[in-house]
Design an enzyme around this catalytic site. Structure first.
Site, short mmCIF file in Angstrom:
data_model
loop_
_atom_site.label_atom_id
_atom_site.label_comp_id
_atom_site.label_asym_id
_atom_site.label_seq_id
_atom_site.Cartn_x
_atom_site.Cartn_y
_atom_site.Cartn_z
N ASP A 143 0.76 -0.60 -0.08
CA ASP A 143 0.18 -0.30 0.06
C ASP A 143 0.93 0.75 -0.05
O ASP A 143 0.23 2.13 -0.06
CB ASP A 143 -0.98 -0.12 1.07
N LYS A 148 -0.15 -5.01 4.52
CA LYS A 148 -2.26 -5.62 4.96
C LYS A 148 -1.57 -6.20 6.34
O LYS A 148 0.03 -6.98 6.18
CB LYS A 148 -2.30 -6.73 4.74
#
Length: 380
Positions: free
Chosen positions: A253, A264
């Protein structure tokens, strides 16, 4: 924002999941999203008619995944412009909807810049809205192309690291068509190996607390007829110990300038396990996920999500009783620690695979060179 049933997927190729699209019905343009919170039980679409609806869809994880958030953010700016909302206000709300995923802000800024430039040049709101929409469509198309190139680079790297073939790959969270304008990031590499007959097994972490692996990656693997097995996150260590994992593939991300990777939560423990067991830990992400303005892992803002995601479980079509709309699995009043992401330091990352090539070993200098090369390619 309203629900409507999605069209049946039986007449489409498995990878053609209608994850996001722009439509222009008579009542005005809308952004249509596949509601990922309802998968795998049912395929239901959300119709966003305003930026606030899209912000809520992003926060609720109805639309998610770093690359796709960039696409959605760009379309959100276009939606604001076309429908006459205050563009700057909408852009700020969209960019801040999820702080860790840098692609979201990148997509928003790109459409916002196109809108501002056209408005300053022409003074025409309609032309400025068209420019924002064109920018969003370009982001969408570029992400699809980047996905295909990442898959090719990633498969070549797997074959180089694992010349014996028959790859047994462990993945975490979801990184396929549901997070991309194309076939994804890490999952796209595994899918490419599957299509070439070189994937022996895809190990799928369930990915607590929201089960993106169980609900979404398993969904995509089944659609593509891949050999896959679902496991609890805590079972990964025994798989490594048994010698059943040849490589770990995850998305990202945000990647800091020094090569630290936010992904995550649960990715960092996998990297530690992989290093101990001498298994490659590979991150697959587009260059837009590399953030040169974030110097290191400690500077990455990690999103903290509601505790009820841990203290409750959500099952579609099941009666609920918890404060967050789920089934309670912990005593009332239990406090929960629920970071959405964790950060893996560069020394635990074997390679970062992007559409512009592979960085290995992972260093700040190599990442800076990659980003500079990417800008030159874009400009040319």
């Amino acid at each position: 924002m309203a629900d409507q049933d999605a069209r049946s997927g039986e007449d489409k190729r498995p990878t053609e999941i209608p994850v996001l699209r722009w439509e222009e019905p008579p009542e005005g343009p809308v952004l249509v999203l596949l509601d990922q919170t309802r998968l795998p039980i049912e395929e239901v679409e959300l119709v966003c008619t305003d930026p606030a609806g899209l912000v809520e869809a992003i926060r609720s994880l109805a639309v998610r995944g770093a690359p796709l958030l960039g696409v959605a953010g760009a379309y959100g700016v276009a939606l604001a412009a076309v429908r006459g909302f205050e563009v700057e206000e909408a852009a700020a709300a969209l960019a801040g909807a999820r702080p860790t995923a840098v692609n979201l802000a990148v997509g928003v800024r790109r459409a916002q810049a196109a809108h501002q430039e056209a408005l300053a040049r022409t003074g025409d709101a309609g032309q400025a809205a068209s420019a924002a929409l064109a920018a969003a469509r370009a982001v969408h198309e570029e992400d699809a192309r980047a996905s295909a190139r990442m898959a090719a680079h990633g498969l070549a790297l797997l074959d180089e690291l694992l010349p014996a073939g028959g790859h047994r790959v462990l993945t975490h969270c979801n990184s396929g068509s549901l997070v991309s304008g194309g076939e994804g990031t890490a999952f796209a590499v595994a899918l490419a190996a599957h299509r070439e007959g070189r994937l022996r097994r895809l190990w799928v972490d369930e990915t607590r607390p929201l089960l993106q692996g169980a609900r979404l990656t398993a969904y995509e693997a089944a659609r593509n007829d891949m050999a896959y097995t679902l496991l609890t996150d805590s079972a990964a260590g025994s798989l490594f110990a048994a010698g059943e994992v040849d490589a770990v593939l995850v998305g990202a991300d945000r990647i800091a300038a020094d090569g630290s990777v936010a992904n995550k939560v649960g990715s960092y423990p996998l990297a530690v396990l992989a290093r101990y067991h001498h298994v490659p830990f590979i991150v697959v992400a587009p260059v837009t996920t590399v953030d040169p303005h974030t110097p290191d892992g400690a500077s990455i803002e990690v999103e903290q999500r509601p505790g009820y995601e841990v203290t409750e479980v959500t099952a579609p079509q099941v009666p609920v009783a918890g404060a967050g709309g789920g089934i309670p699995v912990a005593p009332l009043g239990t406090q929960a620690y629920n970071p959405a992401f964790d950060v893996t330091p560069p020394e635990l990352v074997t390679a970062i695979v992007t559409e512009e090539g592979v960085v290995s070993p992972v260093t700040s200098e190599a990442l800076a060179e990659l980003c500079a090369r990417s800008r030159q390619v874009t400009i040319s």
